[in-house]
Structures are given as structure tokens and as C-alpha cells.
Design a protein around this motif. Sequence first.
Motif, mmCIF file in Angstrom:
data_model
loop_
_atom_site.group_PDB
_atom_site.id
_atom_site.type_symbol
_atom_site.label_atom_id
_atom_site.label_comp_id
_atom_site.label_asym_id
_atom_site.label_seq_id
_atom_site.Cartn_x
_atom_site.Cartn_y
_atom_site.Cartn_z
ATOM 1 N N ARG A 1 37.072 54.910 40.338
ATOM 2 C CA ARG A 1 36.061 55.725 39.651
ATOM 3 C C ARG A 1 34.946 56.129 40.607
ATOM 4 N N GLN A 2 34.652 55.280 41.575
ATOM 5 C CA GLN A 2 33.668 55.647 42.589
ATOM 6 C C GLN A 2 34.183 56.798 43.454
ATOM 7 N N VAL A 3 35.492 56.788 43.742
ATOM 8 C CA VAL A 3 36.083 57.901 44.488
ATOM 9 C C VAL A 3 35.883 59.194 43.713
ATOM 10 N N GLN A 4 36.180 59.152 42.420
ATOM 11 C CA GLN A 4 36.036 60.351 41.601
ATOM 12 C C GLN A 4 34.579 60.812 41.529
ATOM 13 N N GLN A 5 33.668 59.873 41.452
ATOM 14 C CA GLN A 5 32.253 60.232 41.385
ATOM 15 C C GLN A 5 31.807 60.923 42.672
ATOM 16 N N GLU A 6 32.301 60.451 43.811
ATOM 17 C CA GLU A 6 31.929 61.049 45.089
ATOM 18 C C GLU A 6 32.629 62.383 45.312
ATOM 19 N N ALA A 7 33.914 62.470 44.917
ATOM 20 C CA ALA A 7 34.710 63.636 45.286
ATOM 21 C C ALA A 7 35.844 63.844 44.284
ATOM 22 N N PRO A 8 35.625 64.637 43.242
ATOM 23 C CA PRO A 8 36.650 64.843 42.214
ATOM 24 C C PRO A 8 37.987 65.338 42.760
ATOM 25 N N GLN A 9 37.981 66.201 43.785
ATOM 26 C CA GLN A 9 39.257 66.684 44.320
ATOM 27 C C GLN A 9 39.985 65.606 45.117
ATOM 28 N N CYS B 1 24.910 71.943 46.937
ATOM 29 C CA CYS B 1 25.019 71.731 48.385
ATOM 30 C C CYS B 1 25.683 70.412 48.753
ATOM 31 N N GLY B 2 26.087 69.625 47.756
ATOM 32 C CA GLY B 2 26.840 68.414 48.044
ATOM 33 C C GLY B 2 26.001 67.191 48.352
ATOM 34 N N TYR B 3 24.788 67.105 47.823
ATOM 35 C CA TYR B 3 23.909 65.967 48.064
ATOM 36 C C TYR B 3 23.362 65.452 46.736
ATOM 37 N N SER B 4 22.996 64.174 46.718
ATOM 38 C CA SER B 4 22.330 63.623 45.547
ATOM 39 C C SER B 4 20.887 64.100 45.513
ATOM 40 N N ALA B 5 20.253 63.965 44.340
ATOM 41 C CA ALA B 5 18.854 64.359 44.218
ATOM 42 C C ALA B 5 17.974 63.540 45.162
ATOM 43 N N SER B 6 18.286 62.244 45.310
ATOM 44 C CA SER B 6 17.488 61.395 46.199
ATOM 45 C C SER B 6 17.650 61.830 47.650
ATOM 46 N N GLY C 1 29.604 43.631 51.900
ATOM 47 C CA GLY C 1 28.401 44.031 52.608
ATOM 48 C C GLY C 1 28.337 45.505 52.938
ATOM 49 N N LEU C 2 29.320 46.287 52.481
ATOM 50 C CA LEU C 2 29.403 47.704 52.825
ATOM 51 C C LEU C 2 28.432 48.530 51.983
ATOM 52 N N ASP C 3 27.604 49.317 52.642
ATOM 53 C CA ASP C 3 26.709 50.241 51.938
ATOM 54 C C ASP C 3 27.265 51.657 52.130
ATOM 55 N N VAL C 4 28.041 52.101 51.162
ATOM 56 C CA VAL C 4 28.729 53.383 51.271
ATOM 57 C C VAL C 4 27.742 54.546 51.353
ATOM 58 N N SER C 5 26.548 54.362 50.823
ATOM 59 C CA SER C 5 25.567 55.449 50.844
ATOM 60 C C SER C 5 25.150 55.819 52.267
ATOM 61 N N HIS C 6 25.414 54.960 53.241
ATOM 62 C CA HIS C 6 25.075 55.262 54.627
ATOM 63 C C HIS C 6 26.043 56.266 55.259
ATOM 64 N N LEU C 7 27.170 56.486 54.613
ATOM 65 C CA LEU C 7 28.121 57.467 55.136
ATOM 66 C C LEU C 7 27.633 58.869 54.792
ATOM 67 N N PRO C 8 27.742 59.823 55.726
ATOM 68 C CA PRO C 8 27.018 61.090 55.583
ATOM 69 C C PRO C 8 27.645 62.142 54.687
ATOM 70 N N THR C 9 28.937 62.022 54.357
ATOM 71 C CA THR C 9 29.579 63.101 53.600
ATOM 72 C C THR C 9 30.382 62.551 52.424
ATOM 73 N N PRO C 10 30.580 63.358 51.378
ATOM 74 C CA PRO C 10 31.407 62.915 50.253
ATOM 75 C C PRO C 10 32.820 62.520 50.685
ATOM 76 N N GLU C 11 33.390 63.241 51.642
ATOM 77 C CA GLU C 11 34.754 62.922 52.106
ATOM 78 C C GLU C 11 34.816 61.524 52.693
ATOM 79 N N ARG C 12 33.845 61.163 53.517
ATOM 80 C CA ARG C 12 33.827 59.829 54.122
ATOM 81 C C ARG C 12 33.513 58.744 53.089
ATOM 82 N N ARG C 13 32.613 59.035 52.161
ATOM 83 C CA ARG C 13 32.305 58.046 51.126
ATOM 84 C C ARG C 13 33.518 57.830 50.221
ATOM 85 N N ALA C 14 34.219 58.913 49.892
ATOM 86 C CA ALA C 14 35.427 58.781 49.071
ATOM 87 C C ALA C 14 36.490 57.980 49.818
ATOM 88 N N ARG C 15 36.611 58.213 51.128
ATOM 89 C CA ARG C 15 37.581 57.450 51.921
ATOM 90 C C ARG C 15 37.240 55.965 51.908
#
Length: 427
Positions: free
Chosen positions: A383-391, A30-35, A346-360
Motif C-alpha cells: 500500500r505504501q508503494v501505491q501511495q508513492e506511485a500508483p503506476q 509536480c510530484g511532491y508532497s505539500a511538506s 531504520g530506513l527513512d524512505v522519505s530521504h529518497l528524492p523521487t517517487p520511483e526510488r521511494r516505491a522501489r
Amino acid sequence: MGQALVEIGALLRGARCAKRLTQAQVGEVCGYSASAVSRIEAGKLRLDYGSLIRFAAFLDIPSDRLCASAVPDIVNVATVAGGCRSDEEDAVRRRELLTGVAAAGATAVVGAGPASAASPPDDLELSLFRLPQAEPVPLPRLVGRIAVARRDFCATEYSRLGRVLPGLIASAEATRDATPAGRAREEASVAVARAYVLAAELAAKQHSDAAWVAADRALSAARSSGIPVAVGEASRVLAIAMRRSGRSTAAVHLLTKEAEGLDANRDHTGAVRTTLLLTGAYSAAAGRDRTTALALLEEAEQEADRRPAVPGLFTVEATRTQVDVYRIGVMNMLGTPDEAVEVAAGLDVSHLPTPERRARAWTDVARMWNALGDGPQTFTALRQVQQEAPQEVRRPALRALTAGLLYGPAQVPGLREFAARTGALSA
């Protein structure tokens, strides 16, 4: 936390346990982490509309168990066109939508149905001019299919989205054309606009001129609906196409003009207005207009700080974290990446709601470090981009960034293998 979130979380947790699945297994599909799945089940994280139906479809939750009272407040065709609709009408509409989208979500997950079976178009622009034949479908079902397509975009499932879009657009147009004038016709027009918005977003990712075609059609459909939120969404993707073709000044003019027409004091329209200001700031930076870029960025930041975030906006949400991501992009575009280092720290990327936005976000951080000549930090961000969104990491812009780093003066361990995996290095 709201009672609705608790009820949804308990329902999802029970269905997952009944199927003997782990939170990680559900999250992977479903596109979410276990946490994140844990927070959803605890009622601490709100699901957007498309995500809810994907969870429900994967976990085989019948639509009648998703009672109207447990559906979170989400932005969809019904809500943006809501006007003065009564609570009873809203409840009926939500039940109708859930019935339609549950079937659509199941189709998307299991890969059944003609849309999933279709092969991806070789040329998105050509497919827009040669849409397949389609029959009208019930509006709730159409809304559900668009919600699933939006979810695919946000999850960076671009290949699947490319296969689905031509048929989805054709169905949306057929449904609109068969719908008599009135509220239903307005909602059908919004559906058409949003299908084309997704096509424009995907084309922009692929650096395709089809973005112009799709964005123009999106704005035309949105204007015919008369719904300000839809007009704002379509204006944003048209401005992106304009900016990419070198017409940054015209893009800024379009965005600021549309932003002026949106009521900043209303949650949905105000939030969309903020996203227009952010895109305007980036477009001004692309035109090297520092004064306008920073002024629009500051206004967007004030708007984001003034009200709580509105969940479920179509592809970009108006949050302070999103403003910070745009600030990094603006500084990169203005040629002053050093001004973005503190923001990135100071950016906390985990606060972004979708893989597309986190990859951006990670993409902008990679560009910042690349401009500063720091190869290892650039590679870490890639590598963080790839981890969030391989495509996402296989997009032309990301492959070019990887190739430039590979053939640069610094030797970065692991970069060559990464380049080979992502298509940046020819076999």
C-alpha cells in the motif's frame, strides 16, 4: 542554506500565491508532497533540473525570471561534458538551457505538442526499430525534453513516458547526426545515450526484451561521446538487462570494470561509480555470490559515507539511504531476508528524492516481509508503494507479488480490493 535556493524558493512561492494555489495542489502536479513544497519554498530543499522546469512551467514563470545565478548546481549534458569551460560560458549555457526547457516543460504539463498526443506503443521493442521521422532540434531544447522525460520516469509517469520516448529518441538521433564534430557533438551523443537509458529503464519495468536493445544503443552513444558519466549510466542499464536474462556474472564483470574507470574523487563520476557498485552488488546476489555482493555493497557504503550526496544524478542517486535500500534487496536476493529486518526498521524512505526510488524501497520491504511469511506487513508495504506511485504497483512484478499474497494461506483484510484495483485480480 544557499542564496540560490532561497531565491528559487521565493520565486516559486510568489508565483504559487499569485495563482492562488495551495502547496498541496502544486505538489500533486509536480510530484511532491505539500511538506516538500514548503521546504522548497523555504530554500531548504534543492530541486533537480527536471523538477525546476516542471514547477516553472506549471506556475507560468517566464524563463527570463529564472536567472542564471538562481539555477542550482545540477547534473545535465552541459555539466557532465563541462571540462574547462569558463564561468561566462557556463552562465550563457544555463540561460540557453532554461529558455529551451521552459517550453519543453510547459508542453509536458499541459499535454500539448505531437509527442504528448502520440498514442503509447503496443510494443516498445518494435517502436525502437521503427522510430518516427524527426528533424534536428536546438540542443538546449533537446536537453530540456530529456530532462522532462527523466522527471516523468522519476515520478513513475510511465504511460506518458512511453508515449514520448520514440519521438524523443528520434529527435535526439537526428540532432546528433546533424551536429558537427566537437563539444556540441559530444553533448548530443550524451543526449542520445540518456534517451535510450530511459527507454531501457522503462522496458526493464515492463519486463520487456526491449531493455537489451535500448541499453546497447545507450552504451554505444555514450562511448562515442567520451563522457565517463554517460558511459557509467548506460553500463548500469545494460548490466540490469544482462542480469534479468540470467547473466549475473557477466553483469558484475561489466559493472566493476566500468567502476574502475571512474574517478572516485570527483563528485559526479564518483557518485555514478557508487551506483555501479550498488547495481553490481545486487547482480552478484542474483548469481548467489554472497562474498562479492557484500564486498561491493560495503565499498559502495564507504563511498556514500565519504562524500555528500550529488543531487540530480540521472535516475539513481548515491546516498546512504539508497545503500540501505540496496542492502535490503541484496539480502532478499541471497535468500536471507531476516538479515534485512533491522535495516528496514531504520530506513527513512522519505530521504529518497523521487517517487520511483521511494516505491522501489517499499517494494524491497514488501518482498522481505513476504519472504518471511508476514502477509499483513507485506500488504502494508504494498500500500505504501501505491501511495508513492500508483503506476508502479501495476507493474508485472508487483501484480505477481500481490496475487501470490492473495492466494496464500493468510487472509489479509482489504487485500482483495487492492488486488482488483491494481490489476492483480482478474475481473
